[in-house]
Design an enzyme around this catalytic site. Structure first.
Site, PDB file in Angstrom:
ATOM      1  N   PRO A 297       0.850  -1.198   0.000  1.00  0.00           N
ATOM      2  CA  PRO A 297       0.000   0.000   0.000  1.00  0.00           C
ATOM      3  C   PRO A 297       0.878   1.238   0.000  1.00  0.00           C
ATOM      4  O   PRO A 297       1.624   1.475   0.942  1.00  0.00           O
ATOM      5  CB  PRO A 297      -0.799  -0.131   1.300  1.00  0.00           C
ATOM      6  CG  PRO A 297      -0.001  -1.043   2.169  1.00  0.00           C
ATOM      7  CD  PRO A 297       0.785  -1.938   1.275  1.00  0.00           C
ATOM      8  N   LEU A 298       0.812   2.025  -1.064  1.00  0.00           N
ATOM      9  CA  LEU A 298       1.715   3.158  -1.261  1.00  0.00           C
ATOM     10  C   LEU A 298       0.912   4.452  -1.271  1.00  0.00           C
ATOM     11  O   LEU A 298       0.071   4.663  -2.154  1.00  0.00           O
ATOM     12  CB  LEU A 298       2.476   3.012  -2.584  1.00  0.00           C
ATOM     13  CG  LEU A 298       3.329   1.743  -2.707  1.00  0.00           C
ATOM     14  CD1 LEU A 298       3.667   1.475  -4.166  1.00  0.00           C
ATOM     15  CD2 LEU A 298       4.587   1.876  -1.890  1.00  0.00           C
ATOM     16  N   THR A 299       1.158   5.305  -0.295  1.00  0.00           N
ATOM     17  CA  THR A 299       0.422   6.560  -0.208  1.00  0.00           C
ATOM     18  C   THR A 299       0.706   7.440  -1.417  1.00  0.00           C
ATOM     19  O   THR A 299       1.857   7.601  -1.816  1.00  0.00           O
ATOM     20  CB  THR A 299       0.809   7.311   1.081  1.00  0.00           C
ATOM     21  OG1 THR A 299       0.571   6.452   2.195  1.00  0.00           O
ATOM     22  CG2 THR A 299      -0.006   8.572   1.246  1.00  0.00           C
ATOM     23  N   CYS A 382       3.329   3.661   9.610  1.00  0.00           N
ATOM     24  CA  CYS A 382       3.441   5.008   9.035  1.00  0.00           C
ATOM     25  C   CYS A 382       4.324   5.884   9.928  1.00  0.00           C
ATOM     26  O   CYS A 382       4.036   6.049  11.112  1.00  0.00           O
ATOM     27  CB  CYS A 382       2.057   5.639   8.876  1.00  0.00           C
ATOM     28  SG  CYS A 382       2.122   7.284   8.118  1.00  0.00           S
ATOM     29  N   LYS A 421       0.822  -4.395   9.029  1.00  0.00           N
ATOM     30  CA  LYS A 421       2.121  -4.003   8.460  1.00  0.00           C
ATOM     31  C   LYS A 421       2.785  -3.086   9.481  1.00  0.00           C
ATOM     32  O   LYS A 421       2.174  -2.115   9.937  1.00  0.00           O
ATOM     33  CB  LYS A 421       1.951  -3.275   7.130  1.00  0.00           C
ATOM     34  CG  LYS A 421       3.279  -2.900   6.462  1.00  0.00           C
ATOM     35  CD  LYS A 421       3.047  -2.287   5.089  1.00  0.00           C
ATOM     36  CE  LYS A 421       4.376  -2.037   4.380  1.00  0.00           C
ATOM     37  NZ  LYS A 421       5.143  -0.922   4.977  1.00  0.00           N
ATOM     38  N   HIS A 451       8.532  -4.237   7.768  1.00  0.00           N
ATOM     39  CA  HIS A 451       9.458  -3.378   7.038  1.00  0.00           C
ATOM     40  C   HIS A 451      10.716  -3.241   7.894  1.00  0.00           C
ATOM     41  O   HIS A 451      10.626  -2.829   9.054  1.00  0.00           O
ATOM     42  CB  HIS A 451       8.818  -2.013   6.783  1.00  0.00           C
ATOM     43  CG  HIS A 451       9.677  -1.082   5.993  1.00  0.00           C
ATOM     44  ND1 HIS A 451       9.321   0.229   5.759  1.00  0.00           N
ATOM     45  CD2 HIS A 451      10.861  -1.252   5.372  1.00  0.00           C
ATOM     46  CE1 HIS A 451      10.252   0.821   5.042  1.00  0.00           C
ATOM     47  NE2 HIS A 451      11.212  -0.071   4.803  1.00  0.00           N
ATOM     48  N   ASN A 483       9.900  -6.752   3.923  1.00  0.00           N
ATOM     49  CA  ASN A 483       9.749  -5.593   3.045  1.00  0.00           C
ATOM     50  C   ASN A 483      10.964  -4.693   3.185  1.00  0.00           C
ATOM     51  O   ASN A 483      11.379  -4.380   4.290  1.00  0.00           O
ATOM     52  CB  ASN A 483       8.461  -4.838   3.403  1.00  0.00           C
ATOM     53  CG  ASN A 483       8.317  -3.519   2.667  1.00  0.00           C
ATOM     54  OD1 ASN A 483       8.071  -2.492   3.266  1.00  0.00           O
ATOM     55  ND2 ASN A 483       8.481  -3.529   1.364  1.00  0.00           N
ATOM     56  N   GLY A 484      11.521  -4.297   2.025  1.00  0.00           N
ATOM     57  CA  GLY A 484      12.624  -3.348   2.058  1.00  0.00           C
ATOM     58  C   GLY A 484      13.709  -3.617   1.039  1.00  0.00           C
ATOM     59  O   GLY A 484      14.330  -4.685   1.060  1.00  0.00           O
ATOM     60  N   ASP A 485      13.920  -2.670   0.108  1.00  0.00           N
ATOM     61  CA  ASP A 485      15.089  -2.633  -0.787  1.00  0.00           C
ATOM     62  C   ASP A 485      15.109  -3.702  -1.875  1.00  0.00           C
ATOM     63  O   ASP A 485      16.171  -3.992  -2.424  1.00  0.00           O
ATOM     64  CB  ASP A 485      16.387  -2.719   0.025  1.00  0.00           C
ATOM     65  CG  ASP A 485      16.511  -1.631   1.068  1.00  0.00           C
ATOM     66  OD1 ASP A 485      15.894  -0.568   0.877  1.00  0.00           O
ATOM     67  OD2 ASP A 485      17.196  -1.850   2.084  1.00  0.00           O
TER      68      ASP A 485
END
Length: 638
Positions: A297-299, A382, A421, A451, A483-485
């Site tokens: 989910p990307l703001t 967030c 998340k 993350h 999650n990450g990179d």
């Protein structure tokens, strides 16, 4: 050099072949100038003077103006469709002839909405009007296509739902029963704590030493003044049970929202042996998350048109942008737009954010009742100040008791899975995810995504995959995603096998190259041409005008979100230009020349060039259109 090894890289610059790099004498490169300045500072004996902040604001985009798009004269929707408006209170423009004379010029001869659905739902307001306008000035409708084609977006809010939400009249029977239950638990806990303190006071003051002040203090605890309501630290407002015989089984539910405080008496017996009884775990919908490609989910940038692009490249699971629970409960049109779903999204979830139990539980109930979704994700990651300072996002990580109430309540009011998340923690040196994961499993969370960064870290330094691996071993059955990179298939399979996670959520990697899902499934490095990339942008614009509209407002919204995406997309370095594969997400692209002019333009870090690309796709931008990227990433630091 061995391709599997990382090249020696002092400044985190991506290893582009020398013949493609633009030299300083050929063109001034701001990045190289910054690097030279850093070298000079390191070699100088005097330490650099610290900059004095003139304001208390943090972040590079604090002064960014929020751009809203409007028309000087907004034509009434009914008139724009060739109908007659019979409303006396309509505030829009109704003189069609005058409107058409002052309307801006068309942007092209092809209307995506008319082409796909047989009619354009924006009528005379459409910026591609000539595509569906007859010689006598009437709107053209392809009846055969219009009658057979169904609009492909779901979950739009309607008036029947929006009115009761705005007036705080929407019924939450399951949530109210649950909130009353935990309210009674909290009341018992408060009573227990009061009694314990009373006993301590009585032990402290013996009969010989007791004085009037001590007696008064004990009396205050023994016979406290009655209160109309009690609010616990989680934001739960405790109801008062009616004491008379006629009101037996009735509770007074007091709800507090931003719109105000309301009180309502409800009969608990209404919810016994009725369809409102929560489903058992075996009766709820199940989703197999393991080894599926999950688009994060990307703001702002994770909008519906972008998700459609990713679905076409092979994403298995998609999730809407973060939506604030309070705004959804208030029926805000802009917030409900974030939960819209395209028919191609076969496994689709909604991510909600909030800080109070009653907001999140009630929001889960209305989402479960009113729209088509497969799961609800709780945002515990967030990092932005606006959310954190109100107690949402990563701020919830320090309140595991409140998270437990939220999770259990959401599961009671929904028949779909609940996921979470989260980040590693709030501060770099105090990770908490390893303590929370076993609790998530005991609460029945369907899947958790970690993350590998803290809130303090934001996007500086690389994600800590060693910690993600450690956390994944703290649970037995619950799937854990990392999650990450991840920017290529080699990163994906390395983490999947080495760190033993059940899957990987892909975020910025999909923004930089949305075809990453195809690369992962086919296990190849895709040397995509500039023409293919430009065709992807064309498709995004078509999807954008289908979603936001083909009138002036919709076109400019599409232009704005295209430029937002370009703020990530320009960081992609074509495979054919790299000396060493794969490209790493923390390596900054140097100024380079592409294999053709379009490839060079697509790699430009200048926002004016992004607007120029949008003009190639959407026609000339308005004179007052100024774009400042929302996401100024500092993720190259490492």
């Amino acid at each position: 050099m061995n391709p599997s090894e990382d090249p020696p890289n002092r400044h985190g610059i991506a290893p582009v072949k020398k013949e493609y790099i633009i030299k300083k004498e050929e063109k001034g490169d701001p990045l190289e100038e910054i690097i030279d300045d850093v070298d000079e500072l390191q070699e100088s004996e005097e330490p650099p003077k610290k900059k004095i902040r003139t304001t208390r604001t943090r972040g590079s985009n604090k002064e960014r103006a929020v751009k809203t798009f409007s028309e000087p004269k907004r034509l009434c929707l009914k008139v724009s469709l060739g109908e007659v408006c019979d409303s006396d209170s309509c505030k829009y423009y109704h003189d069609l002839d005058t409107y058409l004379k002052t309307k801006e010029n068309d942007l092209g001869s092809r209307c995506i909405n008319f082409e796909k659905y047989g009619r354009c739902r924006f009528g005379y307001r459409c910026r591609f009007l000539n595509a569906h306008l007859s010689h006598d000035g009437k709107l053209i409708v392809n009846e055969e296509l219009a009658s057979s084609k169904i609009f492909e977006e779901k979950n739009a809010i309607n008036v029947e739902l929006q009115k009761p939400l705005r007036k705080n009249k929407y019924k939450f029977p399951k949530s109210d029963v649950y909130l009353n239950e935990i309210g009674e638990e909290i009341a018992k806990q408060l009573e227990k704590e009061k009694n314990n303190k009373l006993r301590r006071l009585q032990a402290q003051y013996s009969n010989d030493e007791r004085n009037s002040e001590a007696d008064a203090e004990i009396k205050d605890y023994d016979h406290p003044e009655p209160k109309e309501k009690t609010i616990d630290d989680a934001g739960i407002v405790l109801g008062t049970t009616s004491s008379n015989h006629e009101g037996k089984g009735k509770v007074n539910i007091i709800s507090t929202t931003d719109a105000g405080t309301t009180s309502e008496t409800m009969d608990i017996n209404e919810f016994v042996d009725t369809p409102d009884v929560p489903l058992r775990g075996c009766e709820k919908k199940k989703i197999s998350f393991k080894n599926k490609l999950y688009l994060a989910p990307l703001t702002t940038v994770g909008n519906l048109p972008f998700r459609r692009i990713c679905k076409e490249f092979g994403a298995d699971i998609t999730c809407g942008e973060m939506a604030m629970a309070v705004n959804l409960l208030q029926g805000q049109q802009s917030e409900w737009a974030l939960v819209k779903r395209h028919v191609s999204e076969d496994i689709f979830g909604v991510q909600i954010c909030g800080c109070k139990v009653q907001h999140l539980v009630k929001c889960a109930e209305v989402l479960n009742n009113e729209i088509e979704i497969d799961f609800v994700d709780i945002n515990l990651g967030c990092p932005i100040d606006l959310v954190f300072n109100k107690g949402g996002g990563t701020a919830l990580l320090k309140h595991d008791g409140r998270i437990g109430k939220i999770v259990r309540g959401m599961q009671k009011v929904m028949d779909i899975p609940v996921t979470v998340k989260l980040r590693t923690g709030i501060q770099d040196n105090i990770p908490v995810a390893h303590k929370l994961m076993p609790k998530f499993e005991s609460w029945g969370i369907a899947m958790a995504t970690l993350h590998g960064r803290s809130r303090q870290q934001r996007y500086t330094k690389l994600a800590d995959w060693n910690y993600i691996s450690e956390v994944s071993h703290t649970v037995k059955k619950m799937p854990v995603f990392g999650n990450g990179d991840v920017l290529g298939y080699t990163d994906y399979y390395e983490h999947l096998e080495k760190d033993q996670v059940d899957g990987i959520m892909i975020a910025r990697g999909a923004l930089i190259k949305p075809w990453i899902f195809d690369e992962i499934k086919s296990k190849r490095h895709y040397d995509i041409s500039s023409k293919e990339r430009f065709d992807i942008l064309k498709k995004f614009c078509d999807y954008g005008m289908e979603h936001w509209g083909s009138d002036s407002i919709g076109v400019n919204q599409t232009r704005r979100f295209l430029c937002e995406w370009m703020s990530f997309l320009h960081r992609y370095i074509p495979v054919g230009l790299l000396e060493v594969l794969p490209q790493r997400i923390n390596e900054r692209p140097p100024s380079f020349r592409g294999r053709d002019e379009l490839e060079t333009l697509l790699a430009s870090p200048n926002s004016h060039d992004w607007v120029k690309i949008s003009e190639m796709l959407l026609g000339p931008a308005p004179d007052n259109f100024i774009f400042v990227p929302k996401h100024a990433s500092n993720s190259y630091e490492g």
